[in-house]
Design a protein around this motif. Structure first.
Motif, PDB file in Angstrom:
ATOM      1  N   GLU A  64       0.925  -1.083   0.063  1.00 53.57           N
ATOM      2  CA  GLU A  64       0.143  -0.002  -0.084  1.00 53.57           C
ATOM      3  C   GLU A  64       1.039   1.294  -0.173  1.00 53.57           C
ATOM      4  O   GLU A  64       2.126   1.249   0.423  1.00 53.57           O
ATOM      5  CB  GLU A  64      -0.909  -0.014   1.495  1.00 53.57           C
ATOM      6  CG  GLU A  64      -0.164  -0.120   2.590  1.00 53.57           C
ATOM      7  CD  GLU A  64      -1.096  -0.124   3.769  1.00 53.57           C
ATOM      8  OE1 GLU A  64      -2.219   0.021   3.476  1.00 53.57           O
ATOM      9  OE2 GLU A  64      -0.673  -0.213   4.711  1.00 53.57           O
ATOM     10  N   LEU A  65       0.395   2.346  -0.559  1.00 54.54           N
ATOM     11  CA  LEU A  65       1.025   3.723  -0.383  1.00 54.54           C
ATOM     12  C   LEU A  65       0.460   4.409   0.772  1.00 54.54           C
ATOM     13  O   LEU A  65      -0.553   4.830   0.774  1.00 54.54           O
ATOM     14  CB  LEU A  65       0.765   4.383  -1.635  1.00 54.54           C
ATOM     15  CG  LEU A  65       1.162   5.907  -1.902  1.00 54.54           C
ATOM     16  CD1 LEU A  65       2.832   5.885  -1.666  1.00 54.54           C
ATOM     17  CD2 LEU A  65       0.964   6.618  -2.991  1.00 54.54           C
ATOM     18  N   ASP A 106      -7.105  11.156   2.340  1.00 51.96           N
ATOM     19  CA  ASP A 106      -6.282   9.977   2.719  1.00 51.96           C
ATOM     20  C   ASP A 106      -5.622  10.140   3.675  1.00 51.96           C
ATOM     21  O   ASP A 106      -5.610   9.124   4.770  1.00 51.96           O
ATOM     22  CB  ASP A 106      -5.194  10.004   1.537  1.00 51.96           C
ATOM     23  CG  ASP A 106      -5.035   8.554   1.092  1.00 51.96           C
ATOM     24  OD1 ASP A 106      -5.253   7.402   1.652  1.00 51.96           O
ATOM     25  OD2 ASP A 106      -3.968   8.331  -0.037  1.00 51.96           O
ATOM     26  N   TYR A 130      -2.565   7.424   4.838  1.00 52.39           N
ATOM     27  CA  TYR A 130      -1.457   8.154   3.993  1.00 52.39           C
ATOM     28  C   TYR A 130      -0.869   9.281   5.146  1.00 52.39           C
ATOM     29  O   TYR A 130      -1.567   9.977   5.781  1.00 52.39           O
ATOM     30  CB  TYR A 130      -2.155   8.772   2.998  1.00 52.39           C
ATOM     31  CG  TYR A 130      -0.735   9.358   2.073  1.00 52.39           C
ATOM     32  CD1 TYR A 130       0.273   8.616   1.336  1.00 52.39           C
ATOM     33  CD2 TYR A 130      -0.292  10.731   2.000  1.00 52.39           C
ATOM     34  CE1 TYR A 130       1.363   8.900   0.577  1.00 52.39           C
ATOM     35  CE2 TYR A 130       0.645  11.212   1.226  1.00 52.39           C
ATOM     36  CZ  TYR A 130       1.604  10.319   0.663  1.00 52.39           C
ATOM     37  OH  TYR A 130       2.627  11.070   0.049  1.00 52.39           O
ATOM     38  N   ILE A 152       1.830   8.171  -7.085  1.00 58.91           N
ATOM     39  CA  ILE A 152       0.693   7.529  -7.794  1.00 58.91           C
ATOM     40  C   ILE A 152       1.096   7.235  -9.232  1.00 58.91           C
ATOM     41  O   ILE A 152       0.627   6.181  -9.793  1.00 58.91           O
ATOM     42  CB  ILE A 152      -0.503   8.331  -7.611  1.00 58.91           C
ATOM     43  CG1 ILE A 152      -0.796   8.311  -5.800  1.00 58.91           C
ATOM     44  CG2 ILE A 152      -1.534   7.615  -8.397  1.00 58.91           C
ATOM     45  CD1 ILE A 152      -2.037   9.265  -5.664  1.00 58.91           C
ATOM     46  N   ASN A 192       1.401   3.625 -10.972  1.00 58.53           N
ATOM     47  CA  ASN A 192       0.796   2.980 -12.064  1.00 58.53           C
ATOM     48  C   ASN A 192       1.775   2.663 -13.270  1.00 58.53           C
ATOM     49  O   ASN A 192       1.421   1.671 -14.007  1.00 58.53           O
ATOM     50  CB  ASN A 192      -0.133   4.267 -12.741  1.00 58.53           C
ATOM     51  CG  ASN A 192      -0.958   4.133 -13.714  1.00 58.53           C
ATOM     52  OD1 ASN A 192      -1.689   3.277 -13.750  1.00 58.53           O
ATOM     53  ND2 ASN A 192      -0.423   4.767 -14.967  1.00 58.53           N
ATOM     54  N   GLN A 231      -1.104  -0.873  -9.949  1.00 58.07           N
ATOM     55  CA  GLN A 231      -2.631   0.191  -9.610  1.00 58.07           C
ATOM     56  C   GLN A 231      -3.404  -0.411  -8.569  1.00 58.07           C
ATOM     57  O   GLN A 231      -4.026   0.053  -7.772  1.00 58.07           O
ATOM     58  CB  GLN A 231      -3.447   0.243 -10.917  1.00 58.07           C
ATOM     59  CG  GLN A 231      -2.520   1.051 -11.915  1.00 58.07           C
ATOM     60  CD  GLN A 231      -2.138  -0.035 -13.009  1.00 58.07           C
ATOM     61  OE1 GLN A 231      -1.566  -0.938 -12.487  1.00 58.07           O
ATOM     62  NE2 GLN A 231      -2.185   0.330 -14.312  1.00 58.07           N
ATOM     63  N   LEU A 252      -3.300   0.700  -4.960  1.00 62.11           N
ATOM     64  CA  LEU A 252      -3.810   2.215  -4.718  1.00 62.11           C
ATOM     65  C   LEU A 252      -5.170   1.977  -4.043  1.00 62.11           C
ATOM     66  O   LEU A 252      -6.064   1.251  -4.554  1.00 62.11           O
ATOM     67  CB  LEU A 252      -3.931   3.032  -6.246  1.00 62.11           C
ATOM     68  CG  LEU A 252      -2.728   3.059  -6.702  1.00 62.11           C
ATOM     69  CD1 LEU A 252      -2.870   4.046  -8.123  1.00 62.11           C
ATOM     70  CD2 LEU A 252      -1.457   3.918  -5.794  1.00 62.11           C
ATOM     71  N   GLN A 255      -6.414   7.388  -3.886  1.00 61.86           N
ATOM     72  CA  GLN A 255      -5.275   7.519  -4.809  1.00 61.86           C
ATOM     73  C   GLN A 255      -5.693   7.286  -6.093  1.00 61.86           C
ATOM     74  O   GLN A 255      -5.208   7.599  -7.187  1.00 61.86           O
ATOM     75  CB  GLN A 255      -4.170   6.450  -4.224  1.00 61.86           C
ATOM     76  CG  GLN A 255      -3.690   6.986  -3.061  1.00 61.86           C
ATOM     77  CD  GLN A 255      -2.878   5.847  -2.212  1.00 61.86           C
ATOM     78  OE1 GLN A 255      -2.811   4.662  -2.756  1.00 61.86           O
ATOM     79  NE2 GLN A 255      -2.442   6.171  -1.015  1.00 61.86           N
ATOM     80  N   MET A 256      -6.856   6.296  -6.407  1.00 61.40           N
ATOM     81  CA  MET A 256      -7.223   5.986  -7.732  1.00 61.40           C
ATOM     82  C   MET A 256      -8.003   7.198  -8.372  1.00 61.40           C
ATOM     83  O   MET A 256      -7.739   7.387  -9.304  1.00 61.40           O
ATOM     84  CB  MET A 256      -8.024   4.808  -7.511  1.00 61.40           C
ATOM     85  CG  MET A 256      -7.611   3.248  -7.533  1.00 61.40           C
ATOM     86  SD  MET A 256      -6.355   3.038  -9.031  1.00 61.40           S
ATOM     87  CE  MET A 256      -7.678   3.041 -10.311  1.00 61.40           C
TER      88      MET A 256
END
Length: 265
Positions: free
Chosen positions: A140-141, A188, A194, A220, A224, A229, A232, A236-237
């Protein structure tokens, strides 16, 4: 009385354009339309190529910008408005900080363009980095501190230059707290998925919100490109979909081999 005439021409070349200034100061200069890329003769310091030279990093920067501006690789700039914004507002400079710290302010003062930089003595130049093998080991970011371990910072700085150009001509491409992109990052953060506080602490409160959004967008974009992806989250999407709808270049090819740029020195 004798009049002594000198045969020596004492005239000097007047440096009154950005191009003439860059050619007088730097070893390598290229342009795409009137968007300039310049580099001194200092080699990169943090690199996985012991033989990397200033010419190497300059040539790669040119290829990266060409690729970002010509996504379908037909030799024609995809978005002329984006290129015009780059030409009118920005330039890209590669050198050590002893040079960039001076020239960033000087060039902006003289010619009114903001200088984006690749500080080649402190930021990593990893020419072998490729999106087919990003080495991303996260599920995960969740932090602004994340980068791939062997990332080529040149990709990041070229991408930031593109988004700065978009920011200057697209009202819906802002990094402010009340912007579309800013709201995604704030949501986020509010969701505890985040974090920018750790980086802000490391930078003694110097990591402001706008910078945070700019970096968030870049992370992001990179995830991608690397084909991940699926890690995300919904916010983030949302950013990724906004990049796509805004015409942000979503691919990059370090081996672009068409001649979109003109080498002027």
């Amino acid at each position: 009385m004798f009049l002594v005439l000198s045969c020596t021409d004492k005239t000097t070349t007047k440096i009154d354009t950005l191009e003439s200034y860059l050619k007088s100061k730097f070893t390598h200069v290229a342009k795409i339309d009137d968007f300039y890329i310049a580099a001194g003769n200092n080699p990169p310091i943090e690199t996985n190529d012991a033989d990397a030279s200033s010419r190497d990093i300059f040539q790669m920067s040119v290829r990266l910008f060409e690729s970002l501006l010509d996504q379908n690789e037909d030799g024609i700039v995809d978005d002329t408005a984006l290129l015009k914004s780059l030409s009118a507002n920005l330039m890209f400079l590669i050198d050590h900080t002893v040079i960039t710290d001076i020239e960033e302010e000087k060039i902006q003062e003289l010619f009114g363009v903001y200088v984006m930089t690749m500080k080649s003595n402190i930021w990593p130049y990893m020419p072998n980095f490729h999106y087919s093998n990003c080495g991303i080991e996260i599920s995960e970011l969740n932090t602004s501190l994340w980068r791939p371990e062997t990332y080529n910072a040149l990709w990041e700085e070229c991408f930031h230059t593109i988004t700065e150009a978009q920011n200057r001509i697209q009202s819906n491409f802002s990094f402010d707290s009340n912007s579309i992109l800013g709201n995604y990052m704030q949501n986020d953060i509010d969701n505890n998925s985040y974090d920018i506080s750790e980086q802000n602490a490391l930078e003694d409160d110097g990591y402001d919100f706008n910078t945070g959004v700019n970096e968030y967008v870049h992370q992001i974009w990179l995830i991608n490109i690397c084909g991940l992806q699926n890690i995300l989250n919904e916010y983030q999407m949302g950013v990724l979909m906004h990049l796509e709808s805004s015409g942000t270049p979503l691919m990059i090819n370090k081996d672009y081999n068409l001649e979109l740029a003109e080498i002027v020195k």
